[in-house]
Design a protein around this motif. Structure first.
Motif, PDB file in Angstrom:
ATOM      1  N   ASP A  99       0.807  -1.221   0.000  1.00 43.06           N
ATOM      2  CA  ASP A  99       0.000   0.000   0.000  1.00 43.06           C
ATOM      3  C   ASP A  99       0.841   1.273   0.000  1.00 43.06           C
ATOM      4  O   ASP A  99       0.484   2.253  -0.655  1.00 43.06           O
ATOM      5  CB  ASP A  99      -0.954   0.012   1.205  1.00 43.06           C
ATOM      6  N   ASN A 100       1.963   1.269   0.716  1.00 44.67           N
ATOM      7  CA  ASN A 100       2.788   2.483   0.754  1.00 44.67           C
ATOM      8  C   ASN A 100       3.349   2.813  -0.630  1.00 44.67           C
ATOM      9  O   ASN A 100       3.528   3.978  -0.972  1.00 44.67           O
ATOM     10  CB  ASN A 100       3.913   2.365   1.789  1.00 44.67           C
ATOM     11  N   ARG A 102       1.788   1.933  -3.510  1.00 40.85           N
ATOM     12  CA  ARG A 102       0.618   2.348  -4.291  1.00 40.85           C
ATOM     13  C   ARG A 102       0.250   3.800  -3.982  1.00 40.85           C
ATOM     14  O   ARG A 102      -0.171   4.537  -4.862  1.00 40.85           O
ATOM     15  CB  ARG A 102      -0.566   1.434  -4.009  1.00 40.85           C
ATOM     16  N   SER A 103       0.448   4.206  -2.733  1.00 37.54           N
ATOM     17  CA  SER A 103       0.124   5.584  -2.357  1.00 37.54           C
ATOM     18  C   SER A 103       1.037   6.591  -3.052  1.00 37.54           C
ATOM     19  O   SER A 103       0.701   7.766  -3.165  1.00 37.54           O
ATOM     20  CB  SER A 103       0.190   5.764  -0.837  1.00 37.54           C
ATOM     21  N   LEU A 104       2.192   6.125  -3.540  1.00 38.55           N
ATOM     22  CA  LEU A 104       3.110   6.978  -4.288  1.00 38.55           C
ATOM     23  C   LEU A 104       2.772   7.020  -5.777  1.00 38.55           C
ATOM     24  O   LEU A 104       3.425   7.716  -6.548  1.00 38.55           O
ATOM     25  CB  LEU A 104       4.556   6.481  -4.115  1.00 38.55           C
TER      26      LEU A 104
END
Length: 142
Positions: A99-100, A102-104
């Motif tokens: 997720d970290n 994907r958040s980028l």
């Protein structure tokens, strides 16, 4: 061009700031050598996607590029966890990115499919717990 030009880059793992530097340098070199813009675009996209995959999944690695008048060969090697299911990983939209990442804005599951789309051939040699080597070839004038 009568000789083969060989370029080598170290790709820093988990460094999204530096991700894409190697593909940018290859793009610059190909332009300086006078390769057609469409070929430069294909090489740059394929290499960038591979470079990002090495940062996200492989803990970084090495990129070796061989440029000749017949073809451009890109070999990307990492010592990451390997790809458990290459066939599944080749499907558009399939991603194991956390997720970290994907958040980028990364991890959309288009890396390997785009690498295949923009090259004339791609070979993936992967071993779980050892790493992955991706070899891509783009024919000049092909």
């Amino acid at each position: 061009m009568s000789e083969t030009v060989k370029l080598h880059y170290d790709v820093d793992g988990d460094n999204f700031t530096a991700a894409g530097e190697a593909s940018s340098e290859v793009k610059r070199a190909l332009k300086q050598m006078g390769f057609p813009s469409e070929l430069v675009r294909r090489v740059t996209i394929a290499m960038y996607e591979g470079e990002i995959n090495m940062v996200i999944h492989g803990g970084g690695g090495e990129a070796d590029v061989e440029i000749s008048s017949e073809e451009i060969r890109i070999v990307l090697t990492d010592h990451g966890p390997g790809i458990p299911n290459v066939e599944l990983a080749m499907q558009e939209g399939y991603s194991t990115a956390p997720d970290n990442v994907r958040s980028l804005g990364f991890g959309a599951g288009m890396g390997l499919p785009n690498m295949k789309r923009y090259t004339d051939s791609i070979a993936i040699d992967t071993e779980l717990g050892v790493g992955t080597t991706v070899t891509m070839t783009i024919k000049v004038g092909g």
